[in-house]
Design a protein around this motif. Structure first.
Motif, PDB file in Angstrom:
ATOM      1  N   SER A   1       7.803 -49.315 -24.972  1.00 31.72           N
ATOM      2  CA  SER A   1       8.474 -48.150 -25.464  1.00 31.72           C
ATOM      3  C   SER A   1       9.494 -47.528 -25.293  1.00 31.72           C
ATOM      4  CB  SER A   1       6.968 -47.334 -24.188  1.00 31.72           C
ATOM      5  OG  SER A   1       5.680 -47.815 -25.253  1.00 31.72           O
ATOM      6  N   GLY A   2       9.987 -47.840 -24.345  1.00 29.60           N
ATOM      7  CA  GLY A   2      11.569 -47.695 -23.950  1.00 29.60           C
ATOM      8  C   GLY A   2      12.396 -48.454 -24.835  1.00 29.60           C
ATOM      9  N   LEU A   3      12.695 -49.689 -25.294  1.00 30.23           N
ATOM     10  CA  LEU A   3      13.039 -49.899 -26.588  1.00 30.23           C
ATOM     11  C   LEU A   3      12.830 -48.948 -27.702  1.00 30.23           C
ATOM     12  CD1 LEU A   3      13.308 -53.262 -25.479  1.00 30.23           C
ATOM     13  CD2 LEU A   3      15.200 -51.921 -25.196  1.00 30.23           C
ATOM     14  N   PHE A   4      12.000 -48.581 -27.991  1.00 38.57           N
ATOM     15  CA  PHE A   4      11.698 -47.933 -29.369  1.00 38.57           C
ATOM     16  C   PHE A   4      12.076 -46.016 -29.256  1.00 38.57           C
ATOM     17  CE2 PHE A   4       8.725 -44.750 -31.483  1.00 38.57           C
ATOM     18  CZ  PHE A   4       9.066 -46.098 -33.138  1.00 38.57           C
ATOM     19  N   VAL A   5      11.846 -45.694 -27.788  1.00 36.17           N
ATOM     20  CA  VAL A   5      12.862 -44.656 -27.986  1.00 36.17           C
ATOM     21  C   VAL A   5      14.445 -45.398 -28.076  1.00 36.17           C
ATOM     22  CG1 VAL A   5      13.821 -42.908 -26.074  1.00 36.17           C
ATOM     23  CG2 VAL A   5      10.754 -43.847 -26.509  1.00 36.17           C
ATOM     24  N   GLN A   6      14.424 -45.603 -27.868  1.00 35.03           N
ATOM     25  CA  GLN A   6      16.071 -46.456 -27.497  1.00 35.03           C
ATOM     26  C   GLN A   6      16.554 -46.423 -29.291  1.00 35.03           C
ATOM     27  OE1 GLN A   6      17.805 -49.994 -25.247  1.00 35.03           O
ATOM     28  NE2 GLN A   6      19.255 -50.193 -26.306  1.00 35.03           N
ATOM     29  N   TRP A   7      15.696 -46.904 -30.203  1.00 30.87           N
ATOM     30  CA  TRP A   7      15.976 -47.612 -31.519  1.00 30.87           C
ATOM     31  C   TRP A   7      15.600 -45.774 -32.043  1.00 30.87           C
ATOM     32  CZ3 TRP A   7      13.051 -46.082 -35.625  1.00 30.87           C
ATOM     33  CH2 TRP A   7      13.461 -46.697 -37.221  1.00 30.87           C
ATOM     34  N   LEU A   8      14.775 -45.574 -31.727  1.00 29.95           N
ATOM     35  CA  LEU A   8      14.725 -43.845 -32.283  1.00 29.95           C
ATOM     36  C   LEU A   8      15.889 -43.440 -32.453  1.00 29.95           C
ATOM     37  CD1 LEU A   8      13.080 -41.790 -34.231  1.00 29.95           C
ATOM     38  CD2 LEU A   8      11.682 -40.968 -32.020  1.00 29.95           C
ATOM     39  N   GLU A   9      16.590 -43.122 -31.164  1.00 30.14           N
ATOM     40  CA  GLU A   9      18.241 -42.568 -30.831  1.00 30.14           C
ATOM     41  C   GLU A   9      18.659 -43.046 -32.341  1.00 30.14           C
ATOM     42  OE1 GLU A   9      17.419 -41.568 -25.868  1.00 30.14           O
ATOM     43  OE2 GLU A   9      17.833 -43.059 -26.928  1.00 30.14           O
ATOM     44  N   HIS A  10      18.790 -44.290 -31.727  1.00 27.48           N
ATOM     45  CA  HIS A  10      19.502 -45.236 -32.866  1.00 27.48           C
ATOM     46  C   HIS A  10      19.782 -44.426 -34.042  1.00 27.48           C
ATOM     47  CE1 HIS A  10      21.681 -48.259 -35.089  1.00 27.48           C
ATOM     48  NE2 HIS A  10      20.570 -48.388 -35.827  1.00 27.48           N
ATOM     49  N   PHE A  11      18.442 -44.554 -34.793  1.00 26.65           N
ATOM     50  CA  PHE A  11      17.704 -44.156 -36.257  1.00 26.65           C
ATOM     51  C   PHE A  11      18.519 -42.888 -36.210  1.00 26.65           C
ATOM     52  CE2 PHE A  11      14.561 -41.363 -38.353  1.00 26.65           C
ATOM     53  CZ  PHE A  11      14.887 -41.939 -39.440  1.00 26.65           C
ATOM     54  N   ILE A  12      18.159 -41.809 -35.367  1.00 26.24           N
ATOM     55  CA  ILE A  12      18.525 -40.193 -35.433  1.00 26.24           C
ATOM     56  C   ILE A  12      20.000 -40.678 -35.419  1.00 26.24           C
ATOM     57  CG2 ILE A  12      18.773 -38.067 -34.489  1.00 26.24           C
ATOM     58  CD1 ILE A  12      15.873 -38.530 -32.829  1.00 26.24           C
ATOM     59  N   LYS A  13      20.334 -41.046 -34.694  1.00 23.83           N
ATOM     60  CA  LYS A  13      22.574 -40.802 -34.893  1.00 23.83           C
ATOM     61  C   LYS A  13      22.914 -41.676 -36.480  1.00 23.83           C
ATOM     62  CE  LYS A  13      26.322 -42.795 -32.711  1.00 23.83           C
ATOM     63  NZ  LYS A  13      26.341 -43.627 -31.943  1.00 23.83           N
ATOM     64  N   CYS A  14      22.354 -42.651 -37.054  1.00 26.11           N
ATOM     65  CA  CYS A  14      22.708 -43.354 -37.779  1.00 26.11           C
ATOM     66  C   CYS A  14      22.040 -42.244 -39.337  1.00 26.11           C
ATOM     67  CB  CYS A  14      22.136 -44.595 -38.723  1.00 26.11           C
ATOM     68  SG  CYS A  14      22.560 -45.803 -37.161  1.00 26.11           S
ATOM     69  N   THR A  15      21.126 -41.632 -39.735  1.00 31.12           N
ATOM     70  CA  THR A  15      20.799 -40.699 -40.238  1.00 31.12           C
ATOM     71  C   THR A  15      21.028 -39.325 -40.305  1.00 31.12           C
ATOM     72  OG1 THR A  15      18.944 -39.583 -39.618  1.00 31.12           O
ATOM     73  CG2 THR A  15      18.349 -41.851 -40.938  1.00 31.12           C
ATOM     74  N   LYS A  16      21.887 -39.257 -38.722  1.00 26.57           N
ATOM     75  CA  LYS A  16      22.560 -37.419 -38.579  1.00 26.57           C
ATOM     76  C   LYS A  16      21.929 -36.622 -38.525  1.00 26.57           C
ATOM     77  CE  LYS A  16      27.103 -39.595 -40.845  1.00 26.57           C
ATOM     78  NZ  LYS A  16      26.763 -40.556 -40.335  1.00 26.57           N
TER      79      LYS A  16
END
Length: 204
Positions: free
Chosen positions: A43-58
């Motif tokens: 679950s923690g790693l998915f949150v990390q990925w979601l933050e990465h997703f938000i950053k990349c999609t701006k």
């Protein structure tokens, strides 16, 4: 990837308790690295990925719905309050596919992952031929994966992956009921077993 043919930098998860820079050798640009005890998504790693997703999609914080994020039904996605709240804060709608349907409905499964697997096997086979008597270790993974990933990241693969599922352009006729026979059978069996184990006795 999205229906326009664009790709986000990947996330690689290693079976390791702490960060190790050796894993980052020759990785695709802006790759995100995660670590877990068993090498699986948490679950923690998915949150990390979601933050990465938000950053990349701006995407920015907003009450307006801005992005539809399609996911499988893994518990780290759908039973993750932190991720759900984070997505809500940024106007991201997380929609999960029904169980046992991703083989037909998931655009990544339809084309991209098949291409990635094929290219990785080719890259790994070449590496083994050039390095006789050795084995592929974790330290080699990012370099091999990076080469395979770059071979598979093509606009056409993403666009055709969405088209093959009928998700975009929207086409409900792309997939027939026969494609979900196994899913329907599993659901019916599950309902039957549930009914058989339910205590229906009446207490006077």
């Amino acid at each position: 990837m999205n229906a326009a043919g664009e790709f986000l930098p990947p996330m690689l998860i290693f079976k390791c308790s702490i960060s190790n820079d050796i894993f980052k050798k020759v990785s695709p640009s802006n790759t995100v690295f995660g670590y877990s005890q068993n090498g699986w998504l948490t679950s923690g790693l998915f949150v990390q990925w979601l933050e990465h997703f938000i950053k990349c999609t701006k995407v920015e914080k907003s009450d307006q719905k801005q992005i539809l994020l399609l996911l499988d039904g893994h518990s780290t996605h759908i039973e993750n309050l932190e991720a759900i709240q984070l997505a809500r804060d940024y106007g991201i709608i997380m929609l999960s596919f029904p169980n046992y349907t991703t083989h037909r409905l998931q655009p990544l499964d339809r084309l991209f992952l098949k291409s990635l697997k094929r290219n990785y096997n080719e890259v790994a086979s070449t590496w083994l031929r050039l390095n006789p008597g050795t084995v592929i270790e974790q330290a080699n993974i990012t370099e091999l994966f990076g080469n395979a990933y770059l071979r598979s990241v093509h606009t056409e693969i993403a666009i055709n992956g969405f088209r093959a599922t009928g998700l975009w352009p929207c086409d409900r006729n792309v997939i027939g009921e026969e494609d979900f026979v196994a899913f329907i059978a599993i659901v019916e069996q599950s309902h039957q077993e549930s009914a058989e184990t339910t205590d229906t006795s009446v207490i006077p």
